[in-house]
Write a protein that holds these residues in place. Structure first.
Motif, short mmCIF file in Angstrom:
data_model
loop_
_atom_site.label_atom_id
_atom_site.label_comp_id
_atom_site.label_asym_id
_atom_site.label_seq_id
_atom_site.Cartn_x
_atom_site.Cartn_y
_atom_site.Cartn_z
N TYR A 1 55.46 -94.77 46.77
CA TYR A 1 55.98 -93.29 46.71
C TYR A 1 54.71 -92.36 47.21
CZ TYR A 1 60.14 -95.14 44.46
OH TYR A 1 61.35 -95.87 44.22
N ASN A 2 53.75 -92.92 47.50
CA ASN A 2 52.63 -91.94 47.96
C ASN A 2 52.38 -90.88 46.87
OD1 ASN A 2 50.66 -90.84 49.64
ND2 ASN A 2 52.11 -89.93 51.06
N TYR A 3 52.08 -91.56 45.63
CA TYR A 3 51.94 -90.63 44.84
C TYR A 3 50.55 -89.90 44.69
CZ TYR A 3 50.37 -89.38 39.77
OH TYR A 3 49.96 -88.89 38.77
N HIS A 4 50.41 -88.83 44.47
CA HIS A 4 49.03 -87.87 44.15
C HIS A 4 49.12 -87.17 42.84
CE1 HIS A 4 47.52 -87.90 48.42
NE2 HIS A 4 48.72 -88.47 48.74
N PRO A 5 48.02 -87.54 42.33
CA PRO A 5 48.08 -86.75 40.79
C PRO A 5 48.17 -85.43 40.90
CG PRO A 5 46.07 -87.78 41.41
CD PRO A 5 47.14 -88.29 42.57
N ASN A 6 48.72 -84.62 40.03
CA ASN A 6 48.72 -83.25 40.26
C ASN A 6 47.65 -82.70 39.39
OD1 ASN A 6 49.42 -80.53 39.14
ND2 ASN A 6 51.38 -80.89 39.60
N ASN A 7 46.60 -82.28 39.91
CA ASN A 7 45.51 -81.73 39.54
C ASN A 7 45.81 -80.59 38.59
OD1 ASN A 7 42.85 -82.69 39.92
ND2 ASN A 7 42.83 -82.20 42.19
N ILE A 8 46.75 -79.91 38.79
CA ILE A 8 47.09 -78.58 37.87
C ILE A 8 47.11 -79.27 36.60
CG2 ILE A 8 48.63 -76.56 37.57
CD1 ILE A 8 47.04 -76.35 39.87
N ALA A 9 48.05 -80.12 36.72
CA ALA A 9 48.54 -80.59 35.00
C ALA A 9 47.15 -81.24 34.38
CB ALA A 9 49.64 -81.60 35.26
N TYR A 10 46.33 -81.93 35.27
CA TYR A 10 45.23 -82.70 34.70
C TYR A 10 44.55 -81.67 34.22
CZ TYR A 10 40.58 -84.65 34.71
OH TYR A 10 39.41 -85.18 34.27
N SER A 11 44.03 -80.51 34.95
CA SER A 11 43.18 -79.35 34.35
C SER A 11 43.88 -78.77 33.34
CB SER A 11 43.11 -78.30 35.50
OG SER A 11 42.54 -78.78 36.65
N LEU A 12 45.16 -78.60 32.96
CA LEU A 12 45.64 -77.87 31.96
C LEU A 12 45.32 -78.76 30.62
CD1 LEU A 12 47.27 -75.48 30.62
CD2 LEU A 12 49.40 -76.75 31.35
N SER A 13 45.47 -79.98 30.73
CA SER A 13 45.47 -80.96 29.66
C SER A 13 44.18 -81.10 29.07
CB SER A 13 46.10 -82.10 29.74
OG SER A 13 45.68 -82.89 30.52
N LYS A 14 43.01 -81.26 30.30
CA LYS A 14 41.81 -81.71 30.14
C LYS A 14 40.90 -80.22 29.90
CE LYS A 14 39.79 -85.09 31.08
NZ LYS A 14 39.22 -86.25 30.31
N LYS A 15 41.45 -79.16 29.99
CA LYS A 15 40.73 -77.90 29.87
C LYS A 15 39.43 -78.01 30.83
CE LYS A 15 41.72 -75.79 25.65
NZ LYS A 15 41.63 -74.66 26.19
N GLN B 1 42.67 -84.00 51.05
CA GLN B 1 43.29 -84.59 49.83
C GLN B 1 43.10 -83.72 48.63
OE1 GLN B 1 41.79 -88.38 50.09
NE2 GLN B 1 43.47 -89.19 51.45
N THR B 2 42.03 -83.27 48.66
CA THR B 2 41.72 -82.39 47.25
C THR B 2 42.53 -81.24 47.30
OG1 THR B 2 39.32 -83.15 47.26
CG2 THR B 2 39.72 -81.05 46.05
N LEU B 3 42.52 -80.65 48.40
CA LEU B 3 43.49 -79.45 48.30
C LEU B 3 44.86 -79.75 47.92
CD1 LEU B 3 41.41 -77.29 48.79
CD2 LEU B 3 41.62 -77.74 51.22
N LEU B 4 45.30 -80.82 48.83
CA LEU B 4 46.53 -81.19 48.14
C LEU B 4 46.91 -81.29 46.91
CD1 LEU B 4 49.21 -81.90 49.74
CD2 LEU B 4 48.44 -84.47 49.68
N SER B 5 45.91 -82.12 46.18
CA SER B 5 46.07 -82.50 44.68
C SER B 5 45.82 -81.10 44.08
CB SER B 5 45.01 -83.44 44.31
OG SER B 5 45.33 -84.68 44.63
N SER B 6 45.34 -80.17 44.56
CA SER B 6 45.11 -78.98 43.79
C SER B 6 46.35 -78.07 44.04
CB SER B 6 43.89 -77.79 44.40
OG SER B 6 42.68 -78.97 44.06
N LYS B 7 47.39 -78.47 44.95
CA LYS B 7 48.67 -77.86 45.12
C LYS B 7 48.44 -76.53 45.51
CE LYS B 7 50.59 -81.38 42.97
NZ LYS B 7 51.20 -82.21 43.99
N VAL B 8 47.65 -76.35 46.55
CA VAL B 8 47.70 -75.04 47.48
C VAL B 8 49.05 -75.06 48.25
CG1 VAL B 8 45.42 -75.25 48.06
CG2 VAL B 8 47.00 -76.40 49.66
#
Lengths: 348, 348
Positions: free
Chosen positions: A48-62, B114-121
């Motif tokens: 599915y070409n999954y890319h983790p959502n950095n935003i969610a990561y950042s929110l939970s990990k602070k 890829q980083t930018l993509l994960s950062s959801k720009v």
DNA sequence: TATTTTTACGCAACCGGTTGTGTTAAAGCG
DNA sequence: CGCTTTAACACAACCGGTTGCGTAAAAATA
């Protein structure tokens, strides 16, 4: 644009009839997940070409694993080189870098520093704008315990980590070099008094004169206005000549100013370095191209960037507040613009 | 560093005995919140120095209000000026900007994209590295419907919005200008064939020769290696001279190359422009400082940045995929380096 | 006065991850 | 063979906001 439905950890979990946590852990190779499950998750993630959502990561990990950088201008070779140094080490340590420019505007600096704060950068590296004479926007960082490092241009009233070059010594060496070359009437084209580096360089200039028994002459301390651009140098130089002031050497606060001075001198048919020797500060690439090539003080820009990150990481990883101050020295690169013909005669 | 407890919307809510949603709405001046409550919330927010958490905002809104930018190098005046243009319009429209450099490395470009993509720009503006000849990392953006704009250096196999300057026409004009000045044996110092702009400029060069009945000479098409730096120009120029090739004019793919060429010519005591005229491309500030001042093609860098953002926003706000291609023209700035003394005689 | 609007706010789900604490079944142990 | 470990996974709270919907009281209207 209509939003594309990203596949999330939950999508994968549902399809595999496992829980979110299992997928999350499988993705990071946690030991408590069975090999078969892991493989299934990884396969589906790829499918599915999954890319983790950095935003969610950042929110939970602070923690955003991001460091912010604010520089006055990107278009200065010095600053862009510092940034390269910053990126190099930051990436190596798994950090992203957000770069902003204040455009030498206090107002803009305040805005971007607040934006960066709201974006929850893990730390901030700054060289302040030349307008900045208030540090409240950085005090917020201190208050909230987010690590801060200044380089080059620092806030004098803030006790934080910093990496600067020894402007005093650099200026001193430059002026002494001119004196050694037989120059006596040395002018200094100074930078904005707002910046500590300007003051340090003035001090180095004065002390070098003092050491060699040359009295300081107020008229030879030239104000370039608020700018640090070539144009400011040109204008100030012409004004000086028009005022009948005629030094035999000029030490400029930075290369662009020096270049501006040189173009004006050449326009006035003044020979460099014989009639007036010139030394700049920063060693921009342009220094080697202009004729005659400009003597200047080389700042280890790339290294300054790396050290800035180092000091920042030290703070990030320290349980207690940390303040480290590094001072690097600038090396005088002598080129033709200051190579007076009497050099050899006067050398001690 | 030990984390500081940020005051959140919930803290304020509790202290005021209202709900989270009320505080959230009060903060953004929602109409369904009473004036008294609003004031109480605002006051408390100020008292506790409340800063909204952008991360949380982004997560729930599925929009970061951020646009990513990838450029090959920050240290090129051209790119940093484009960035200034980007920032200017982006900030005006309420967007933040994340700047990354690929350092002219394909690998680094893939990583940061890829980083930018994960950062959801919310969108990405790119000028590709000179190594890049694969666009898979950008296809992911298309697949996920995140808006993309290329400027200057584009991926030839991707159908996306772009803003480029008319390299063909620029090159054509430059070469024709040299021909008008009486030059006949005109060499072109070309850029990496990976980049479309290199090819376009070569084409413009050839067509200008063609138009004026000058046969194309393979030996006068000089390869500068993979670099676009001054050094590459110097080396290539020396190699050319050593090979006994002696043109009467040189059109360089970019200013740094042109500068490198000029320094080599001067080192070889060749007079510019009388013996060899030189024209560059980009109009870096250095062009005005070198002697003689370098003729070059001025690219409206700031405007290119603004237009890039404009095209990006068009996509962001469009319900359907959008592809717009803008072509701007480069203006030939004639300076001494190409002002042949025979200019006037030969002008048509 | 009964009814409809409006005002002002609460409830709870949601965004997409992380992580501490169960829980269950299989494996290891004396 | 009964009991303790361990492996493998599920539950649910949490991060800090946003937002659709529900509702009670006050105001406006009939």
């Amino acid at each position: 644009m209509k939003k594309y439905k990203e596949t999330t950890i939950l999508d994968i979990a549902r399809e595999l009839n496992v829980s979110k946590s299992t997928v999350s852990r499988a993705l990071k190779n946690h030991h408590s997940i069975g090999a078969a499950t892991k493989k299934a998750v990884l396969d589906l993630a790829k499918k599915y070409n999954y890319h983790p959502n950095n935003i969610a990561y950042s929110l939970s990990k602070k923690s955003t694993k991001t460091i912010g950088v604010i520089v006055p201008l990107l278009s200065h070779y010095y600053f862009s080189t510092v940034i390269s140094g910053i990126e190099e080490l930051a990436y190596k340590e798994g950090y992203k870098v957000i770069i902003c420019q204040s455009a030498e505007s206090y107002e803009r600096e305040v805005i971007v520093s607040q934006t960066l704060l709201s974006s929850k950068v893990d730390g901030l590296i700054v060289s302040i704008s030349r307008e900045t004479n208030n540090s409240d926007h950085f005090k917020v960082y201190q208050q909230k315990n987010v690590p801060l490092v200044f380089f080059d241009r620092v806030c004098p009233d803030l006790d934080v980590s910093s990496v600067v070059i020894d402007d005093y010594q650099g200026a001193f060496n430059a002026v002494e070099h001119l004196i050694m070359g037989g120059k006596r009437k040395i002018a200094h084209f100074a930078g904005p008094p707002m910046l500590k580096i300007s003051l340090e360089r003035i001090k180095g200039y004065k002390d070098a004169l003092l050491k060699h028994g040359i009295p300081f002459d107020e008229n030879l301390l030239i104000d370039c206005g608020s700018g640090l651009e070539q144009e400011n140098g040109s204008i100030a130089a012409q004004a000086m000549l028009d005022a009948g002031i005629r030094p035999d050497a000029i030490f400029a606060v930075c290369d662009p100013i020096a270049i501006g001075v040189m173009t004006t001198l050449k326009k006035n048919k003044i020979k460099i370095p014989d009639e007036i020797g010139v030394v700049g500060f920063c060693d921009e690439p342009i220094a080697t191209v202009i004729e005659p090539p400009l003597s200047s003080l080389v700042q280890p820009a790339f290294k300054i960037g790396e050290i800035s990150v180092e000091l920042l990481l030290n703070q990030i990883n320290s349980p207690i507040p940390l303040v480290e101050k590094k001072v690097l020295s600038a090396e005088l690169k002598i080129r033709e613009s200051s190579l007076s013909s009497v050099l050899n005669d006067n050398r001690i």
